[in-house]
Design a protein around this motif. Structure first.
Motif, PDB file in Angstrom:
ATOM      1  N   PRO A  87       0.825  -1.200   0.000  1.00 37.95           N
ATOM      2  CA  PRO A  87       0.000   0.000   0.000  1.00 37.95           C
ATOM      3  C   PRO A  87       0.868   1.262   0.000  1.00 37.95           C
ATOM      4  CG  PRO A  87      -0.233  -1.194   2.086  1.00 37.95           C
ATOM      5  CD  PRO A  87       0.650  -1.991   1.189  1.00 37.95           C
ATOM      6  N   VAL A  88       0.408   2.268  -0.684  1.00 39.44           N
ATOM      7  CA  VAL A  88       1.118   3.547  -0.756  1.00 39.44           C
ATOM      8  C   VAL A  88       0.583   4.458   0.329  1.00 39.44           C
ATOM      9  CG1 VAL A  88       1.601   5.553  -2.188  1.00 39.44           C
ATOM     10  CG2 VAL A  88       1.424   3.285  -3.237  1.00 39.44           C
ATOM     11  N   HIS A  89       1.507   5.035   1.104  1.00 43.90           N
ATOM     12  CA  HIS A  89       1.117   5.959   2.168  1.00 43.90           C
ATOM     13  C   HIS A  89       1.155   7.386   1.622  1.00 43.90           C
ATOM     14  CE1 HIS A  89       0.569   7.539   6.174  1.00 43.90           C
ATOM     15  NE2 HIS A  89       1.618   8.312   6.010  1.00 43.90           N
ATOM     16  N   VAL A  90       0.051   8.066   1.679  1.00 39.40           N
ATOM     17  CA  VAL A  90      -0.034   9.429   1.174  1.00 39.40           C
ATOM     18  C   VAL A  90      -0.339  10.356   2.348  1.00 39.40           C
ATOM     19  CG1 VAL A  90      -1.244  10.996  -0.371  1.00 39.40           C
ATOM     20  CG2 VAL A  90      -0.899   8.613  -1.044  1.00 39.40           C
ATOM     21  N   ASP A  91       0.560  11.299   2.558  1.00 43.74           N
ATOM     22  CA  ASP A  91       0.314  12.298   3.601  1.00 43.74           C
ATOM     23  C   ASP A  91      -0.649  13.342   3.065  1.00 43.74           C
ATOM     24  OD1 ASP A  91       1.937  11.216   5.554  1.00 43.74           O
ATOM     25  OD2 ASP A  91       3.725  12.256   4.822  1.00 43.74           O
ATOM     26  N   VAL A  92      -1.678  13.616   3.816  1.00 46.92           N
ATOM     27  CA  VAL A  92      -2.659  14.620   3.425  1.00 46.92           C
ATOM     28  C   VAL A  92      -2.442  15.843   4.310  1.00 46.92           C
ATOM     29  CG1 VAL A  92      -5.099  15.177   3.259  1.00 46.92           C
ATOM     30  CG2 VAL A  92      -4.314  12.869   2.715  1.00 46.92           C
ATOM     31  N   LEU A  93      -2.244  16.976   3.682  1.00 45.46           N
ATOM     32  CA  LEU A  93      -2.057  18.211   4.427  1.00 45.46           C
ATOM     33  C   LEU A  93      -3.420  18.695   4.909  1.00 45.46           C
ATOM     34  CD1 LEU A  93      -0.206  20.503   5.386  1.00 45.46           C
ATOM     35  CD2 LEU A  93      -0.643  21.619   3.196  1.00 45.46           C
ATOM     36  N   VAL A  94      -3.557  18.778   6.216  1.00 48.52           N
ATOM     37  CA  VAL A  94      -4.797  19.273   6.806  1.00 48.52           C
ATOM     38  C   VAL A  94      -4.538  20.708   7.238  1.00 48.52           C
ATOM     39  CG1 VAL A  94      -6.461  18.978   8.669  1.00 48.52           C
ATOM     40  CG2 VAL A  94      -5.440  16.970   7.584  1.00 48.52           C
TER      41      VAL A  94
END
Length: 105
Positions: free
Chosen positions: A1-8
């Protein structure tokens, strides 16, 4: 699985302008909200007292007032710390003397 950081983004309003910050977690976000609220209050207070002030002037005046408050509080804390230190030293000396008297009896 690819981990994607989401900017909150955390958004706050100061003098009816919105400012966005990268979220750093609930505790840090709550702190930023509190700081923004205090800055907004201080700038509005300055604006009421200096009606001709531009937003930049209000920001500078609010900054000066907030730093003045901070420095006063730091001096107060320093004074209290010195008082506690002096009292602790006197208590330590008194207890030392009491123990010496008990030992010689």
């Amino acid at each position: 699985p690819v981990h994607v950081d989401v900017l909150v983004l955390l958004k706050v309003r100061i003098l009816d302008r919105e400012y966005s910050f990268a979220s750093k977690g609930e505790e840090a976000d709550a702190h930023i909200r509190e700081v923004a609220h205090l800055v907004d209050e201080k700038m509005r207070e300055v604006g009421r007292n200096a009606r001709d002030a531009t937003p930049l002037q209000a920001a500078v005046l609010a900054g000066l007032e907030l730093v003045d408050e901070l420095l006063r509080m730091q001096r107060d804390v320093s004074s209290v710390e010195e008082d506690i230190s002096e009292r602790t030293n006197r208590l330590t000396e008194s207890l030392g003397q009491l123990f010496r008297e008990v030992e010689t009896d």
